[in-house]
Design a protein around this motif. Structure first.
Motif, PDB file in Angstrom:
ATOM      1  N   PHE A   1       0.910  -0.951   0.095  1.00 30.34           N
ATOM      2  CA  PHE A   1      -0.154  -0.056  -0.059  1.00 30.34           C
ATOM      3  C   PHE A   1       0.770   1.220   0.063  1.00 30.34           C
ATOM      4  CE2 PHE A   1      -2.127  -3.224   2.737  1.00 30.34           C
ATOM      5  CZ  PHE A   1      -3.355  -3.489   1.897  1.00 30.34           C
TER       6      PHE A   1
ATOM      7  N   THR B   1      -1.393   8.314  -1.415  1.00 29.22           N
ATOM      8  CA  THR B   1      -1.697   9.463  -2.450  1.00 29.22           C
ATOM      9  C   THR B   1      -1.499  10.893  -1.899  1.00 29.22           C
ATOM     10  OG1 THR B   1      -4.034   9.562  -2.421  1.00 29.22           O
ATOM     11  CG2 THR B   1      -2.935   7.828  -3.854  1.00 29.22           C
TER      12      THR B   1
ATOM     13  N   LYS C   1      -5.622   9.364   0.487  1.00 33.11           N
ATOM     14  CA  LYS C   1      -6.277   8.110  -0.021  1.00 33.11           C
ATOM     15  C   LYS C   1      -5.196   6.913  -0.065  1.00 33.11           C
ATOM     16  CE  LYS C   1     -10.206   9.393  -2.537  1.00 33.11           C
ATOM     17  NZ  LYS C   1     -11.112   9.298  -4.038  1.00 33.11           N
TER      18      LYS C   1
ATOM     19  N   LYS D   1      -3.623   3.826  -1.891  1.00 33.95           N
ATOM     20  CA  LYS D   1      -3.687   3.020  -3.081  1.00 33.95           C
ATOM     21  C   LYS D   1      -3.134   1.610  -2.993  1.00 33.95           C
ATOM     22  CE  LYS D   1      -2.849   4.132  -7.999  1.00 33.95           C
ATOM     23  NZ  LYS D   1      -3.935   3.841  -8.532  1.00 33.95           N
ATOM     24  N   ARG D   2      -3.636   0.641  -3.697  1.00 34.02           N
ATOM     25  CA  ARG D   2      -3.531  -0.590  -3.503  1.00 34.02           C
ATOM     26  C   ARG D   2      -3.561  -1.492  -5.039  1.00 34.02           C
ATOM     27  NH1 ARG D   2      -7.797  -3.642  -5.125  1.00 34.02           N
ATOM     28  NH2 ARG D   2      -9.789  -2.575  -4.649  1.00 34.02           N
TER      29      ARG D   2
ATOM     30  N   HIS E   1      -4.623  -2.151 -13.482  1.00 35.31           N
ATOM     31  CA  HIS E   1      -4.669  -0.613 -12.807  1.00 35.31           C
ATOM     32  C   HIS E   1      -5.054  -1.082 -11.348  1.00 35.31           C
ATOM     33  CE1 HIS E   1      -5.188   0.660 -17.037  1.00 35.31           C
ATOM     34  NE2 HIS E   1      -6.058  -0.226 -17.142  1.00 35.31           N
ATOM     35  N   GLY E   2      -4.632  -0.254 -10.590  1.00 35.68           N
ATOM     36  CA  GLY E   2      -4.861  -0.310  -9.227  1.00 35.68           C
ATOM     37  C   GLY E   2      -5.977   0.007  -8.735  1.00 35.68           C
ATOM     38  N   GLY E   3      -6.347   0.082  -7.456  1.00 42.80           N
ATOM     39  CA  GLY E   3      -7.491   0.495  -6.775  1.00 42.80           C
ATOM     40  C   GLY E   3      -7.291   1.124  -5.422  1.00 42.80           C
ATOM     41  N   PHE E   4      -8.365   1.521  -4.757  1.00 37.97           N
ATOM     42  CA  PHE E   4      -8.259   2.288  -3.714  1.00 37.97           C
ATOM     43  C   PHE E   4      -8.549   1.564  -2.622  1.00 37.97           C
ATOM     44  CE2 PHE E   4      -8.154   5.663  -6.829  1.00 37.97           C
ATOM     45  CZ  PHE E   4      -7.120   6.566  -6.302  1.00 37.97           C
TER      46      PHE E   4
ATOM     47  N   GLU F   1      -9.385   2.110   5.809  1.00 35.18           N
ATOM     48  CA  GLU F   1      -8.168   3.069   5.664  1.00 35.18           C
ATOM     49  C   GLU F   1      -7.631   3.562   6.769  1.00 35.18           C
ATOM     50  OE1 GLU F   1      -9.332   7.020   4.018  1.00 35.18           O
ATOM     51  OE2 GLU F   1      -9.453   6.390   1.886  1.00 35.18           O
TER      52      GLU F   1
END
Length: 64
Positions: free
Chosen positions: A14, A17, A21, A23-24, A46-49, A55
């Motif tokens: 991880f 940003t 947030k 990002k993963r 493509h990554g995700g959040f 969080e």
């Protein structure tokens, strides 16, 4: 009181940003790729959040 330790595995998976947030990377891109179609593998690049409910936990693990 001892120092807080960051989680080594989480640091590799991880990162935060600029907006705060987390990002993963998406799961399912390591092995058994022959049976997955081209479109699926392309979308996994493509990554995700991280979800909002997770969080806080992840931030403490990566030392933020």
């Amino acid at each position: 009181m001892p120092k807080m330790r960051s989680h080594s595995g989480a640091k590799k998976r991880f990162h935060a940003t600029g907006s705060g947030k987390i990002k993963r990377a998406k799961q399912g891109k390591n092995h058994i790729l022959t049976k997955k179609d081209r479109k699926t593998k392309r979308n996994l690049r493509h990554g995700g959040f991280v979800d909002k409910s997770q969080e806080k936990t992840i931030k403490t693990m990566i030392g933020q």
